[in-house]
Each structure stands twice: as C-alpha cells, then as structure tokens.
Design a protein around this motif. Structure first.
Motif, PDB file in Angstrom:
ATOM      1  N   LYS A  61      -4.252  -0.335  -2.386  1.00  8.16           N
ATOM      2  CA  LYS A  61      -4.020  -1.872  -2.125  1.00  8.16           C
ATOM      3  C   LYS A  61      -5.230  -2.600  -2.132  1.00  8.16           C
ATOM      4  CE  LYS A  61       0.382  -1.732  -1.194  1.00  8.16           C
ATOM      5  NZ  LYS A  61       1.318  -2.436  -2.164  1.00  8.16           N
ATOM      6  N   GLY A  77       3.300   0.486   9.497  1.00  7.32           N
ATOM      7  CA  GLY A  77       4.465   0.273   8.552  1.00  7.32           C
ATOM      8  C   GLY A  77       5.704   0.037   9.412  1.00  7.32           C
ATOM      9  N   GLY A  81      12.920   0.542   4.094  1.00  8.18           N
ATOM     10  CA  GLY A  81      13.029   2.175   3.811  1.00  8.18           C
ATOM     11  C   GLY A  81      11.698   2.758   3.460  1.00  8.18           C
ATOM     12  N   PHE A  82      10.611   1.964   3.530  1.00 14.39           N
ATOM     13  CA  PHE A  82       9.538   2.395   2.896  1.00 14.39           C
ATOM     14  C   PHE A  82       9.082   3.864   3.033  1.00 14.39           C
ATOM     15  CE2 PHE A  82       4.738   1.422   2.390  1.00 14.39           C
ATOM     16  CZ  PHE A  82       4.903   1.541   0.645  1.00 14.39           C
ATOM     17  N   VAL A 106       1.475   3.913  -8.934  1.00 13.50           N
ATOM     18  CA  VAL A 106       2.338   2.855  -8.549  1.00 13.50           C
ATOM     19  C   VAL A 106       1.977   1.875  -7.944  1.00 13.50           C
ATOM     20  CG1 VAL A 106       4.662   2.412  -7.383  1.00 13.50           C
ATOM     21  CG2 VAL A 106       4.259   4.889  -8.204  1.00 13.50           C
ATOM     22  N   TYR A 117      -3.127   5.037   0.386  1.00 13.96           N
ATOM     23  CA  TYR A 117      -2.599   3.897   0.128  1.00 13.96           C
ATOM     24  C   TYR A 117      -3.585   2.925   0.391  1.00 13.96           C
ATOM     25  CZ  TYR A 117       0.845   0.426   1.789  1.00 13.96           C
ATOM     26  OH  TYR A 117       1.501  -0.747   1.894  1.00 13.96           O
ATOM     27  N   ARG A 145      10.924  10.356  -1.409  1.00 15.62           N
ATOM     28  CA  ARG A 145      12.235  10.694  -2.082  1.00 15.62           C
ATOM     29  C   ARG A 145      12.072  10.516  -3.973  1.00 15.62           C
ATOM     30  NH1 ARG A 145      12.700   5.462  -0.727  1.00 15.62           N
ATOM     31  NH2 ARG A 145      13.604   4.162  -2.005  1.00 15.62           N
ATOM     32  N   PRO A 186       3.710  -4.855   9.793  1.00 19.27           N
ATOM     33  CA  PRO A 186       4.759  -3.857   9.584  1.00 19.27           C
ATOM     34  C   PRO A 186       6.167  -4.707   9.242  1.00 19.27           C
ATOM     35  CG  PRO A 186       3.496  -3.722  11.712  1.00 19.27           C
ATOM     36  CD  PRO A 186       2.926  -4.933  10.887  1.00 19.27           C
ATOM     37  N   THR A 196       1.665  -7.694  -4.154  1.00 18.23           N
ATOM     38  CA  THR A 196       2.118  -7.373  -2.764  1.00 18.23           C
ATOM     39  C   THR A 196       0.713  -6.212  -2.551  1.00 18.23           C
ATOM     40  OG1 THR A 196       4.307  -7.489  -2.818  1.00 18.23           O
ATOM     41  CG2 THR A 196       3.411  -6.159  -0.928  1.00 18.23           C
ATOM     42  N   SER A 197       0.053  -6.679  -1.385  1.00 16.65           N
ATOM     43  CA  SER A 197      -1.130  -5.832  -0.899  1.00 16.65           C
ATOM     44  C   SER A 197      -0.356  -5.088   0.443  1.00 16.65           C
ATOM     45  CB  SER A 197      -2.462  -6.581  -0.571  1.00 16.65           C
ATOM     46  OG  SER A 197      -3.300  -5.845  -0.177  1.00 16.65           O
ATOM     47  N   GLY A 225      14.920  -3.229  -2.872  1.00 18.54           N
ATOM     48  CA  GLY A 225      15.219  -3.238  -1.558  1.00 18.54           C
ATOM     49  C   GLY A 225      13.999  -3.852  -0.585  1.00 18.54           C
ATOM     50  N   GLY A 226      14.261  -3.789   0.609  1.00 22.14           N
ATOM     51  CA  GLY A 226      13.316  -4.252   1.463  1.00 22.14           C
ATOM     52  C   GLY A 226      12.685  -5.793   1.189  1.00 22.14           C
ATOM     53  N   ASP A 264       9.872   2.321 -14.201  1.00 20.74           N
ATOM     54  CA  ASP A 264       8.940   2.913 -13.385  1.00 20.74           C
ATOM     55  C   ASP A 264       7.397   2.210 -13.856  1.00 20.74           C
ATOM     56  OD1 ASP A 264       6.804   4.409 -12.242  1.00 20.74           O
ATOM     57  OD2 ASP A 264       7.480   6.316 -13.168  1.00 20.74           O
ATOM     58  N   VAL A 265       7.010   1.430 -12.793  1.00 18.93           N
ATOM     59  CA  VAL A 265       5.936   0.501 -12.974  1.00 18.93           C
ATOM     60  C   VAL A 265       4.745   1.253 -13.376  1.00 18.93           C
ATOM     61  CG1 VAL A 265       6.739  -1.433 -11.659  1.00 18.93           C
ATOM     62  CG2 VAL A 265       5.295  -0.004 -10.585  1.00 18.93           C
TER      63      VAL A 265
HETATM   64  N1  LIG Z   1       7.399  -2.001   4.787  1.00 16.48           N
HETATM   65  C1  LIG Z   1       5.975  -2.317   5.424  1.00 16.48           C
HETATM   66  O1  LIG Z   1       5.732  -2.232   6.532  1.00 16.48           O
HETATM   67  C2  LIG Z   1       4.864  -2.694   4.431  1.00 16.48           C
HETATM   68  C3  LIG Z   1       3.420  -3.017   5.093  1.00 16.48           C
HETATM   69  C4  LIG Z   1       2.809  -3.524   4.121  1.00 16.48           C
HETATM   70  C5  LIG Z   1       3.028  -3.498   2.527  1.00 16.48           C
HETATM   71  N2  LIG Z   1       3.954  -3.126   2.044  1.00 16.48           N
HETATM   72  C6  LIG Z   1       4.262  -3.002   0.909  1.00 16.48           C
HETATM   73  O2  LIG Z   1       5.448  -3.862   0.350  1.00 16.48           O
HETATM   74  C7  LIG Z   1       5.904  -3.363  -0.789  1.00 16.48           C
HETATM   75  C8  LIG Z   1       7.594  -3.212  -0.879  1.00 16.48           C
HETATM   76  O3  LIG Z   1       7.861  -2.181   0.253  1.00 16.48           O
HETATM   77  P1  LIG Z   1       9.192  -2.070   1.318  1.00 16.48           P
HETATM   78  O4  LIG Z   1       8.461  -2.101   2.340  1.00 16.48           O
HETATM   79  O5  LIG Z   1       9.972  -3.296   0.659  1.00 16.48           O
HETATM   80  O6  LIG Z   1       9.612  -0.768   0.749  1.00 16.48           O
HETATM   81  P2  LIG Z   1      10.938  -0.429  -0.100  1.00 16.48           P
HETATM   82  O7  LIG Z   1      10.747   1.199  -0.057  1.00 16.48           O
HETATM   83  O8  LIG Z   1      12.014  -0.782   0.796  1.00 16.48           O
HETATM   84  O9  LIG Z   1      10.941  -1.084  -1.350  1.00 16.48           O
HETATM   85  C9  LIG Z   1      10.143  -0.484  -2.437  1.00 16.48           C
HETATM   86  C10 LIG Z   1      10.803  -0.540  -3.812  1.00 16.48           C
HETATM   87  O10 LIG Z   1      10.130  -0.073  -4.749  1.00 16.48           O
HETATM   88  C11 LIG Z   1      10.695   0.814  -5.601  1.00 16.48           C
HETATM   89  N3  LIG Z   1       9.907   1.675  -6.236  1.00 16.48           N
HETATM   90  C12 LIG Z   1       9.028   2.750  -5.796  1.00 16.48           C
HETATM   91  N4  LIG Z   1       8.405   3.133  -6.874  1.00 16.48           N
HETATM   92  C13 LIG Z   1       8.540   2.426  -7.808  1.00 16.48           C
HETATM   93  C14 LIG Z   1       8.384   2.632  -9.285  1.00 16.48           C
HETATM   94  N5  LIG Z   1       7.283   3.572  -9.872  1.00 16.48           N
HETATM   95  N6  LIG Z   1       8.581   1.549 -10.126  1.00 16.48           N
HETATM   96  C15 LIG Z   1       9.449   0.761  -9.703  1.00 16.48           C
HETATM   97  N7  LIG Z   1       9.880   0.392  -8.719  1.00 16.48           N
HETATM   98  C16 LIG Z   1       9.632   1.496  -7.448  1.00 16.48           C
HETATM   99  C17 LIG Z   1      11.665   1.511  -4.750  1.00 16.48           C
HETATM  100  O11 LIG Z   1      12.743   2.137  -5.272  1.00 16.48           O
HETATM  101  C18 LIG Z   1      12.002   0.441  -3.420  1.00 16.48           C
HETATM  102  O12 LIG Z   1      13.243  -0.147  -3.983  1.00 16.48           O
HETATM  103  C19 LIG Z   1       5.207  -2.223  -1.338  1.00 16.48           C
HETATM  104  O13 LIG Z   1       4.233  -2.413  -2.227  1.00 16.48           O
HETATM  105  C20 LIG Z   1       4.617  -1.867   0.155  1.00 16.48           C
HETATM  106  O14 LIG Z   1       3.147  -0.975  -0.176  1.00 16.48           O
HETATM  107  C21 LIG Z   1       5.278  -2.905   2.928  1.00 16.48           C
END
Ligand SMILES: NC(=O)c1ccc[n+]([C@@H]2O[C@H](COP(=O)([O-])OP(=O)(O)OC[C@H]3O[C@@H](n4cnc5c(N)ncnc54)[C@H](O)[C@@H]3O)[C@@H](O)[C@H]2O)c1
Length: 288
Positions: free
Chosen positions: A164, A232, A198-199, A117, A160, A204, A194, A145-146, A18-19, A65-66
């Motif tokens: 990071k 975010g 679905g972060f 994670v 968090y 969940r 940001p 990804t930071s 996702g995302g 699961d990483v």
């Molecule tokens: N959305 C933001 O605003 C934002 C900002 C800064 C950094 N980030 C970073 O970007 C990255 C992606 O986040 P996103 O925003 O796309 O969120 P997201 O929730 O859409 O995507 C994260 C994905 O990671 C998966 N995931 C969670 N735990 C896991 C695990 N233990 N093993 C494998 N997969 C796992 C989830 O199922 C999900 O599909 C993350 O590292 C997040 O910290 C996001």
C-alpha cells in the motif's frame, strides 16, 4: 469532475464484487454512471452487476486477475468496447494475509502475492487505461485504494503495508505527472480504516498449498503473549462498507487527492514532528 461530467459515462471498479468495491460501484451507478464490475471472483462480480442494473444503469461483469497485465489489458478492451467511454477507474482489488505474521515468518511468495495484487494490480490499471484516458477530449479520474496501514505501523502486516505504501508513492507521483503534463486525469488515494468486509478471508483466493492453514504459518500472536492483532474488519470502530462509496464519489467530483474514512492516526503527526526534528535547520540543497 462535476456530476454532469460523470452521468452516462463508464466506470471500472476492480475488486468490485464485494465490500468497498461494491459500495463504490453502487455510488457511481447512483450518480448515473454505467459500471464494469471486475473481480477475480466472477460470481461475486455478477451479483454486483445485477445490483447496478437494478438501479437502471448498464453494467458488465468481467473476470479479471489484476496481478496479470494481460488480463487488465483485456479488461480495458472489454470496458471500452461495452461502454464506449471510461471516465473513472477504481483500482481497488486487494488481498491480505491471515493470520498476521512476522516478516521473518512470511515466505517470499507471501510478499510476492500481496505485492502482485495490491501494487502491481494498480500499476496494471494505469498502464491499461491511461493512454486511452489521455487521448480522450473528456476528463477522467483514477482512484487507488491504499490503506490506513500506511499511516501508522501495523506489526505482523509488513507485506501489506509495503504494497500500500508503494501505491501511495506511485499515486502521488502520477497525480503530479498528469497535472504537469496537462492531462485531464485526476488521481485520488483512498485510505480506508477498519471496514467490515470479507477482507480477512483473502487467502481463499490462493492455491491451497500456499494458504496459511496448509503451511502452518507462525502467527504474530505467538510473539505477543497470545494477544491477537486486531486491524481491518476485526478492529473496534470498523465501519459499514456502504459508507465508503459516497465518500469516493464526492472526492471524484471535487478532485480531492485523499479520502479518509477514519480520523488521522496520532502516529502521523508524531512522524511529521520526528522528521522535522531530524532535518537540518537551514534549507537543504537536496530533497531526494
Ligand atoms: N476492509 C478493511 O478494513 C480495509 C482497510 C484498508 C484497506 N482496505 C482495502 O480495500 C480494498 C477492498 O477490500 P475490501 O475490504 O472490500 O475486501 P473484500 O475482500 O470484500 O474485497 C476485495 C475484492 O477484491 C477481489 N480480488 C482479490 N484478488 C483479486 C485479484 N487478483 N484480481 C481481481 N480481484 C481480486 C476479491 O475477490 C474481493 O471481491 C482492498 O484494496 C483492501 O486492501 C480494506
């Protein structure tokens, strides 16, 4: 790595279901790469696998699961078995807590989950993939990804930010190590600001007993006259995740150390100024 060095080779994207991870997987597939989409949510990974296949590339979905080294090692085995050669690893899987909470209201398990994670997940990726990348005659690249959270303080988000910041330090050190040791492995740090994903719903993925709503966690807003923290995906200025993948592809092609999705926070310049002010004026013998 030039585009022609990516075409026809394999990429692995964790959190690819996702995302931002999905956006990166699609950009790499658009550049002619085959993709392993890894996610703890295997149904989400399978949806993105099908989207990659629709672009005419090979794709595989792997549940992983990483936070578990054995699962990331199994992911690497599956990736090399299915695609033969892995040029790009994107350690992108990440989680966050909601509501935002003070460090003193968070449990040690909250910290361990997020570190497990976000930081250990990226470390596991390096452990599982780097030996084979180093042995390959072809160049490779790792993206970690930071978050812009490490470029300014975010109250209510200490675990968090710590996770990071650990990725930042680790990535900068290994980039220098690979270079010094003559390994043809580039390292890029992705700093999303940001992004609308679905972060915020990460909890969940935790057992029900550990989730904030079950435990009645004190929200950070109780210390700020009810003003909620907005960072975010909920923040003003949040961008579409589809814009991130092409930035990451460009950074891989040019071996850039950093990808920024938003302007540099003023805090960073102020921090540099304060550090300079705090430092002794003459060259100092210790840089530790
Ligand atoms: N959305 C933001 O605003 C934002 C900002 C800064 C950094 N980030 C970073 O970007 C990255 C992606 O986040 P996103 O925003 O796309 O969120 P997201 O929730 O859409 O995507 C994260 C994905 O990671 C998966 N995931 C969670 N735990 C896991 C695990 N233990 N093993 C494998 N997969 C796992 C989830 O199922 C999900 O599909 C993350 O590292 C997040 O910290 C996001």
């Amino acid at each position: 790595m030039r585009r022609e060095q990516l075409r026809g080779r394999g990429a692995v994207v964790t959190g690819g279901g996702g995302g931002i991870g999905r956006s990166i997987a699609m950009a790499l597939a658009g550049a002619g790469m085959d993709v392993v989409v890894a996610d703890v949510d295997v149904a989400a990974a399978e949806r993105v696998r099908d989207e990659v296949r629709a672009l005419g590339r090979r794709a595989v979905a792997v549940r992983c699961d990483v936070s578990q080294l054995a699962e990331v090692e199994a992911l690497a085995d599956a990736a090399y078995r299915e695609l033969g050669d892995i040029a790009v690893l994107v350690n992108n899987a990440g989680v966050t807590w909601r509501p935002y909470r003070a460090s003193w209201d968070a449990s040690v398990d909250d910290f361990a989950w997020i570190m497990g994670v976000n930081f250990w997940g990226a470390l596991h990726g390096h452990r599982a993939f780097v030996p084979r990348m180093a042995a390959s005659p072809l160049p490779s690249h790792i993206v970690n990804t930071s978050s812009a959270a490490t470029l300014r303080p975010v109250p209510g988000h200490a675990a968090y930010t710590a996770s990071k910041a650990a990725i930042d330090g680790f990535s900068m050190a290994v980039r220098a190590e690979y270079e010094a040791a003559g390994l043809d492995i580039g390292v890029t740090l992705l700093y999303p600001g940001p992004v609308r994903t679905g972060f915020a719903g990460s909890e969940r993925l935790r057992p029900e007993a550990d989730r904030a709503e079950t435990r009645g966690v004190v929200p950070w807003s109780s210390y700020t006259d009810g003003q909620p923290m907005r960072a975010g995906a909920e923040a003003p200025g949040a961008i579409d995740p589809d814009t991130v993948g092409p930035l990451v592809l460009d950074a891989i092609e040019h071996d850039r150390p950093y990808v920024m999705t938003h302007p540099v926070p003023p805090f960073l310049a102020e921090r540099a100024r304060q550090l300079t002010e705090a430092a002794p004026p003459a060259p100092h013998p210790s840089v530790e």
